[in-house]
Design a protein around this motif. Sequence first.
Motif, PDB file in Angstrom:
ATOM      1  N   LEU A  20       0.822  -1.208   0.000  1.00 55.73           N
ATOM      2  CA  LEU A  20       0.000   0.000   0.000  1.00 55.73           C
ATOM      3  C   LEU A  20       0.859   1.262   0.000  1.00 55.73           C
ATOM      4  CD1 LEU A  20      -2.784  -1.099   2.495  1.00 55.73           C
ATOM      5  CD2 LEU A  20      -3.053  -0.691   0.046  1.00 55.73           C
ATOM      6  N   ALA A  21       1.972   1.238   0.726  1.00 57.29           N
ATOM      7  CA  ALA A  21       2.872   2.397   0.710  1.00 57.29           C
ATOM      8  C   ALA A  21       3.432   2.613  -0.688  1.00 57.29           C
ATOM      9  CB  ALA A  21       3.999   2.204   1.725  1.00 57.29           C
ATOM     10  N   ALA A  22       3.734   1.513  -1.394  1.00 56.91           N
ATOM     11  CA  ALA A  22       4.235   1.626  -2.763  1.00 56.91           C
ATOM     12  C   ALA A  22       3.182   2.245  -3.684  1.00 56.91           C
ATOM     13  CB  ALA A  22       4.653   0.252  -3.283  1.00 56.91           C
ATOM     14  N   VAL A  23       1.925   1.850  -3.493  1.00 61.03           N
ATOM     15  CA  VAL A  23       0.842   2.454  -4.282  1.00 61.03           C
ATOM     16  C   VAL A  23       0.729   3.934  -3.943  1.00 61.03           C
ATOM     17  CG1 VAL A  23      -1.657   2.472  -4.686  1.00 61.03           C
ATOM     18  CG2 VAL A  23      -0.438   0.293  -4.490  1.00 61.03           C
ATOM     19  N   GLY A  24       0.822   4.266  -2.644  1.00 59.63           N
ATOM     20  CA  GLY A  24       0.771   5.666  -2.249  1.00 59.63           C
ATOM     21  C   GLY A  24       1.885   6.484  -2.882  1.00 59.63           C
ATOM     22  N   LEU A  25       3.098   5.934  -2.885  1.00 63.15           N
ATOM     23  CA  LEU A  25       4.222   6.629  -3.521  1.00 63.15           C
ATOM     24  C   LEU A  25       3.973   6.816  -5.013  1.00 63.15           C
ATOM     25  CD1 LEU A  25       7.220   4.813  -1.765  1.00 63.15           C
ATOM     26  CD2 LEU A  25       6.563   7.216  -1.471  1.00 63.15           C
ATOM     27  N   ALA A  26       3.390   5.791  -5.645  1.00 59.75           N
ATOM     28  CA  ALA A  26       3.152   5.849  -7.087  1.00 59.75           C
ATOM     29  C   ALA A  26       2.156   6.947  -7.463  1.00 59.75           C
ATOM     30  CB  ALA A  26       2.651   4.500  -7.596  1.00 59.75           C
ATOM     31  N   VAL A  27       1.219   7.250  -6.555  1.00 64.56           N
ATOM     32  CA  VAL A  27       0.208   8.259  -6.877  1.00 64.56           C
ATOM     33  C   VAL A  27       0.538   9.637  -6.292  1.00 64.56           C
ATOM     34  CG1 VAL A  27      -1.616   6.539  -7.129  1.00 64.56           C
ATOM     35  CG2 VAL A  27      -1.231   7.606  -4.893  1.00 64.56           C
ATOM     36  N   GLY A  28       1.723   9.761  -5.669  1.00 63.32           N
ATOM     37  CA  GLY A  28       2.152  11.098  -5.264  1.00 63.32           C
ATOM     38  C   GLY A  28       2.379  11.346  -3.793  1.00 63.32           C
ATOM     39  N   TRP A  29       2.203  10.319  -2.938  1.00 60.98           N
ATOM     40  CA  TRP A  29       2.455  10.518  -1.503  1.00 60.98           C
ATOM     41  C   TRP A  29       3.947  10.593  -1.253  1.00 60.98           C
ATOM     42  CZ3 TRP A  29       3.318   6.318   2.487  1.00 60.98           C
ATOM     43  CH2 TRP A  29       3.298   6.850   3.794  1.00 60.98           C
ATOM     44  N   ARG A  30       4.384  11.525  -0.436  1.00 58.81           N
ATOM     45  CA  ARG A  30       5.801  11.721  -0.161  1.00 58.81           C
ATOM     46  C   ARG A  30       6.050  11.671   1.344  1.00 58.81           C
ATOM     47  NH1 ARG A  30       5.676  10.233  -4.379  1.00 58.81           N
ATOM     48  NH2 ARG A  30       6.350  11.191  -6.345  1.00 58.81           N
ATOM     49  N   PRO A  31       6.311  10.489   1.896  1.00 52.78           N
ATOM     50  CA  PRO A  31       6.518  10.357   3.351  1.00 52.78           C
ATOM     51  C   PRO A  31       7.916  10.791   3.767  1.00 52.78           C
ATOM     52  CG  PRO A  31       6.777   8.236   2.292  1.00 52.78           C
ATOM     53  CD  PRO A  31       6.357   9.191   1.203  1.00 52.78           C
ATOM     54  N   HIS A  32       8.085  10.998   5.065  1.00 50.89           N
ATOM     55  CA  HIS A  32       9.389  11.315   5.656  1.00 50.89           C
ATOM     56  C   HIS A  32      10.063  10.003   6.052  1.00 50.89           C
ATOM     57  CE1 HIS A  32       8.977  15.780   6.147  1.00 50.89           C
ATOM     58  NE2 HIS A  32       7.708  15.446   5.961  1.00 50.89           N
ATOM     59  N   ALA A  33      11.127   9.639   5.345  1.00 47.55           N
ATOM     60  CA  ALA A  33      11.796   8.360   5.593  1.00 47.55           C
ATOM     61  C   ALA A  33      12.392   8.280   6.998  1.00 47.55           C
ATOM     62  CB  ALA A  33      12.894   8.126   4.554  1.00 47.55           C
ATOM     63  N   GLY A  34      12.780   9.415   7.563  1.00 53.36           N
ATOM     64  CA  GLY A  34      13.396   9.409   8.879  1.00 53.36           C
ATOM     65  C   GLY A  34      12.435   9.098  10.010  1.00 53.36           C
ATOM     66  N   ALA A  35      11.150   9.038   9.711  1.00 49.82           N
ATOM     67  CA  ALA A  35      10.148   8.791  10.762  1.00 49.82           C
ATOM     68  C   ALA A  35       9.636   7.353  10.749  1.00 49.82           C
ATOM     69  CB  ALA A  35       8.975   9.759  10.582  1.00 49.82           C
ATOM     70  N   ILE A  36      10.342   6.463  10.074  1.00 47.64           N
ATOM     71  CA  ILE A  36       9.855   5.089   9.944  1.00 47.64           C
ATOM     72  C   ILE A  36       9.872   4.345  11.280  1.00 47.64           C
ATOM     73  CG2 ILE A  36      10.411   2.835   8.956  1.00 47.64           C
ATOM     74  CD1 ILE A  36      11.158   4.189   6.397  1.00 47.64           C
ATOM     75  N   LEU A  37      10.904   4.540  12.089  1.00 54.08           N
ATOM     76  CA  LEU A  37      11.014   3.791  13.341  1.00 54.08           C
ATOM     77  C   LEU A  37       9.858   4.056  14.305  1.00 54.08           C
ATOM     78  CD1 LEU A  37      14.848   3.743  14.125  1.00 54.08           C
ATOM     79  CD2 LEU A  37      13.387   1.881  13.289  1.00 54.08           C
ATOM     80  N   PRO A  38       9.527   5.321  14.617  1.00 51.24           N
ATOM     81  CA  PRO A  38       8.363   5.524  15.483  1.00 51.24           C
ATOM     82  C   PRO A  38       7.067   5.035  14.856  1.00 51.24           C
ATOM     83  CG  PRO A  38       9.177   7.619  14.651  1.00 51.24           C
ATOM     84  CD  PRO A  38      10.207   6.592  14.327  1.00 51.24           C
ATOM     85  N   ALA A  39       6.954   5.124  13.530  1.00 48.46           N
ATOM     86  CA  ALA A  39       5.760   4.601  12.856  1.00 48.46           C
ATOM     87  C   ALA A  39       5.664   3.095  13.026  1.00 48.46           C
ATOM     88  CB  ALA A  39       5.797   4.970  11.371  1.00 48.46           C
ATOM     89  N   LEU A  40       6.801   2.413  12.930  1.00 48.80           N
ATOM     90  CA  LEU A  40       6.818   0.967  13.142  1.00 48.80           C
ATOM     91  C   LEU A  40       6.472   0.624  14.589  1.00 48.80           C
ATOM     92  CD1 LEU A  40       9.990  -0.145  11.127  1.00 48.80           C
ATOM     93  CD2 LEU A  40       7.591  -0.536  10.537  1.00 48.80           C
TER      94      LEU A  40
END
Length: 252
Positions: free
Chosen positions: A129-149
């Motif tokens: 789903l994140a890959a689909v989001g990236l494909a349609v224009g979502w731009r997440p902050h990669a540095g925030a992955i650990l707290p999200a996990l």
Amino acid sequence: MSGVFAPAPGRAPRRTVVASQIRMELTLTARRGEAVVLAMGVPLLVLLGAGLTEATNVPGDDRLAFVVPGVLALTVMSTAFTGQAITTGYERSYGVLKRLGASPLTRSGLLFAKTAAVLGLIVVQLITLAAVGLAVGWRPHAGAILPALGVTVLATAAYSGLALLMASRLRPEATTGAATLIYVLMLAAGGIMFAAPDLGTFGWFVLPLAAHAEALRATLSYGASVPTAIWLSLGAWAVVFVTAAARTFRWE
């Protein structure tokens, strides 16, 4: 004397038993292809429908920043709670759990194996789903992955604990109805694909889906820290329901 067969009967180590059950849970999940498709299909439709159209009203100007994290949270609930509750309820009804109860697998081992298998499936779903989001224009902050996990693991534990508790106490039909109703209510009130009334900190403790979605938005979409109240909320849900399931889970 060399070459003589010398059996050594005994119970396998607990980690071996649990690892074997995790593999079995993953194998059975892979065979239920329709359930996996459904668990992915609904969140994907929400992502594309609410994220790319004006069908719903969302706060702010960046629709994807609001919708994609909400859909990721929805996927976790769909798999760890709804799917887990329904599947386990029918396994109990069909006598599968009763037979497992006669095996070396302990109750805590079964609960851990089911939660671990669900977490593995969730990882695959979230990446897709994140890959689909990236494909349609979502731009997440990669540095925030650990707290999200971190909050995602807590949410998974909370949902899985509640699902296993319900499945072991209710009839499978009642479990299916209750799990579906809770899922729909959480989806409607959790602010996933449209703006919902702001209940503040109280809402995060009552609606774990809303707390999880808000945490993912704060971290992935905006690069902010997870509010302490959300950590406390998801942590409390996880501790309460995992403990309750471990203490009261019934094999039959």
